[in-house]
Motif scaffolding. Structure first.
Motif, mmCIF file in Angstrom:
data_model
loop_
_atom_site.group_PDB
_atom_site.id
_atom_site.type_symbol
_atom_site.label_atom_id
_atom_site.label_comp_id
_atom_site.label_asym_id
_atom_site.label_seq_id
_atom_site.Cartn_x
_atom_site.Cartn_y
_atom_site.Cartn_z
ATOM 1 N N GLY A 146 -4.110 33.681 -24.673
ATOM 2 C CA GLY A 146 -4.283 35.083 -24.297
ATOM 3 C C GLY A 146 -3.097 35.656 -23.544
ATOM 4 N N LEU A 147 -2.182 34.826 -23.055
ATOM 5 C CA LEU A 147 -1.065 35.315 -22.240
ATOM 6 C C LEU A 147 -0.170 36.332 -22.950
ATOM 7 C CD1 LEU A 147 -0.134 32.040 -20.338
ATOM 8 C CD2 LEU A 147 -0.963 34.165 -19.320
ATOM 9 N N PRO A 148 0.302 36.081 -24.192
ATOM 10 C CA PRO A 148 1.168 37.084 -24.839
ATOM 11 C C PRO A 148 0.447 38.420 -25.066
ATOM 12 C CG PRO A 148 1.308 34.978 -26.000
ATOM 13 C CD PRO A 148 0.185 34.863 -25.021
ATOM 14 N N GLY A 149 -0.791 38.349 -25.524
ATOM 15 C CA GLY A 149 -1.543 39.581 -25.761
ATOM 16 C C GLY A 149 -1.813 40.329 -24.473
ATOM 17 N N LEU A 150 -2.100 39.594 -23.400
ATOM 18 C CA LEU A 150 -2.325 40.209 -22.098
ATOM 19 C C LEU A 150 -1.085 40.980 -21.656
ATOM 20 C CD1 LEU A 150 -3.805 40.570 -19.359
ATOM 21 C CD2 LEU A 150 -2.818 38.368 -18.699
ATOM 22 N N ALA B 262 3.390 37.805 -17.870
ATOM 23 C CA ALA B 262 2.392 36.748 -17.741
ATOM 24 C C ALA B 262 2.989 35.433 -18.235
ATOM 25 C CB ALA B 262 1.140 37.107 -18.543
ATOM 26 N N LEU B 263 2.935 34.421 -17.394
ATOM 27 C CA LEU B 263 3.472 33.101 -17.728
ATOM 28 C C LEU B 263 2.432 32.030 -17.455
ATOM 29 C CD1 LEU B 263 6.958 33.240 -15.904
ATOM 30 C CD2 LEU B 263 6.544 33.529 -18.355
ATOM 31 N N GLU B 264 2.542 30.927 -18.176
ATOM 32 C CA GLU B 264 1.750 29.749 -17.844
ATOM 33 C C GLU B 264 2.542 28.940 -16.825
ATOM 34 O OE1 GLU B 264 -0.477 25.918 -19.912
ATOM 35 O OE2 GLU B 264 0.430 27.461 -21.178
ATOM 36 N N GLY B 265 1.893 28.541 -15.745
ATOM 37 C CA GLY B 265 2.578 27.765 -14.715
ATOM 38 C C GLY B 265 3.135 26.471 -15.268
ATOM 39 N N ASP B 266 4.351 26.106 -14.827
ATOM 40 C CA ASP B 266 5.023 24.901 -15.296
ATOM 41 C C ASP B 266 5.490 24.107 -14.077
ATOM 42 O OD1 ASP B 266 6.650 22.965 -16.412
ATOM 43 O OD2 ASP B 266 8.035 24.374 -17.358
ATOM 44 N N VAL C 257 1.000 34.330 -12.955
ATOM 45 C CA VAL C 257 1.192 32.931 -13.359
ATOM 46 C C VAL C 257 -0.182 32.268 -13.419
ATOM 47 C CG1 VAL C 257 2.277 30.717 -12.801
ATOM 48 C CG2 VAL C 257 3.492 32.857 -12.344
ATOM 49 N N ALA C 258 -0.515 31.749 -14.581
ATOM 50 C CA ALA C 258 -1.848 31.163 -14.797
ATOM 51 C C ALA C 258 -1.748 29.658 -14.960
ATOM 52 C CB ALA C 258 -2.482 31.772 -16.042
ATOM 53 N N GLU C 259 -2.773 28.985 -14.462
ATOM 54 C CA GLU C 259 -2.896 27.530 -14.636
ATOM 55 C C GLU C 259 -4.146 27.269 -15.459
ATOM 56 O OE1 GLU C 259 -2.432 25.206 -10.905
ATOM 57 O OE2 GLU C 259 -2.229 27.219 -10.020
ATOM 58 N N LYS D 264 12.224 32.896 -16.521
ATOM 59 C CA LYS D 264 11.816 32.289 -17.790
ATOM 60 C C LYS D 264 10.636 31.350 -17.582
ATOM 61 C CE LYS D 264 16.240 32.647 -20.070
ATOM 62 N NZ LYS D 264 17.328 31.982 -20.771
ATOM 63 N N CYS D 265 10.507 30.788 -16.380
ATOM 64 C CA CYS D 265 9.388 29.910 -16.063
ATOM 65 C C CYS D 265 9.094 30.013 -14.574
ATOM 66 C CB CYS D 265 9.691 28.458 -16.459
ATOM 67 S SG CYS D 265 11.021 27.689 -15.499
ATOM 68 N N SER D 266 7.973 29.478 -14.170
ATOM 69 C CA SER D 266 7.593 29.475 -12.755
ATOM 70 C C SER D 266 6.634 28.326 -12.501
ATOM 71 C CB SER D 266 6.921 30.791 -12.374
ATOM 72 O OG SER D 266 6.422 30.726 -11.050
ATOM 73 N N VAL D 267 6.741 27.755 -11.321
ATOM 74 C CA VAL D 267 5.734 26.772 -10.929
ATOM 75 C C VAL D 267 4.425 27.517 -10.701
ATOM 76 C CG1 VAL D 267 7.366 25.140 -9.907
ATOM 77 C CG2 VAL D 267 6.393 26.958 -8.483
ATOM 78 N N PRO D 268 3.268 26.852 -10.845
ATOM 79 C CA PRO D 268 1.989 27.529 -10.596
ATOM 80 C C PRO D 268 1.787 27.754 -9.099
ATOM 81 C CG PRO D 268 1.635 25.226 -11.161
ATOM 82 C CD PRO D 268 3.098 25.482 -11.328
ATOM 83 N N GLY D 269 0.793 28.572 -8.771
ATOM 84 C CA GLY D 269 0.397 28.770 -7.385
ATOM 85 C C GLY D 269 1.343 29.603 -6.564
ATOM 86 N N ILE D 270 2.084 30.518 -7.194
ATOM 87 C CA ILE D 270 3.007 31.359 -6.421
ATOM 88 C C ILE D 270 2.252 32.484 -5.725
ATOM 89 C CG2 ILE D 270 4.978 30.892 -7.931
ATOM 90 C CD1 ILE D 270 4.440 33.681 -9.195
#
Length: 198
Positions: free
Chosen positions: A85-89, A102-106, A162-164, A184-190
């Protein structure tokens, strides 16, 4: 011999009467019920579509991958159920005029957490009810582009979401931060999360 003569006279009289009688009013055709039904269905469908403020895009599974609904006060209720759902969101928020990414946490993101926009407050651009994949976005709390007193242009902030997700791909947590530049990326929990803004 008189019978054919009487018949001819009667026929002539009837024809003359018909010729001089006023024409009957044209019959108005009443549409069949089955022709009215599609119009009624179309009217109901149009009314229902007008009531839906924001479309919900479905992903795989029984529930939609994400949904965004606009409330009367201008805030947006976000439901994020799965990673797809992230790209559509992100696209939906952009269509609605919200600067968001919207990114998935990495956990392995080499840059870690992106810095906050230096002049922006992180508070309350996004708040969290009790559900892990639900949040309320307050677009008016995302700073726009401005001009400083010295004439310098100051770029507006972007809401970084950022979603986990757990092993079952269900949303585990959502956090956010206002950033000057989308990484381009982010750790989760920011930044903000359910514990920060209940």
């Amino acid at each position: 011999m008189s019978t054919p003569t009487q018949f001819k006279r009667r026929l002539g009289a009837d024809l003359s009467a018909m010729a001089t009688a006023p024409a009957p009013a044209p019959a108005t055709r009443t549409p069949a019920r089955r022709l009215r039904l599609p119009l009624a269905v179309a009217t109901v469908a149009t009314a229902a579509a007008a009531a839906v403020v924001v479309p919900t895009l479905s992903g795989s599974g029984g529930s939609p991958a994400y949904a965004v609904t606009k409330k009367d006060d201008g805030s947006l209720v976000l439901h994020l159920n799965r990673p797809e759902g992230l790209p559509g969101l992100q696209q939906q928020l952009k269509k609605m005029g919200v600067r968001a990414a919207a990114l998935e946490g990495d956990e392995n993101c080499p840059t870690g957490a992106p810095p906050h926009a230096p002049w922006a407050t992180a508070g309350y651009a996004l708040t969290f009810p009790s559900e892990p994949g639900k949040a309320v976005i307050h677009p008016d709390m995302i700073p726009d582009d401005t001009t400083a007193s010295d004439g310098r242009r100051v770029a507006g902030a972007t809401l970084l979401i950022v979603a986990e997700f757990g092993k079952d791909n269900a949303t585990k947590a959502v956090s956010f931060r206002l950033v000057s530049k989308v990484p381009k990326c982010s750790v989760p929990g920011i930044g903000g999360g359910p514990d920060a803004h209940a």
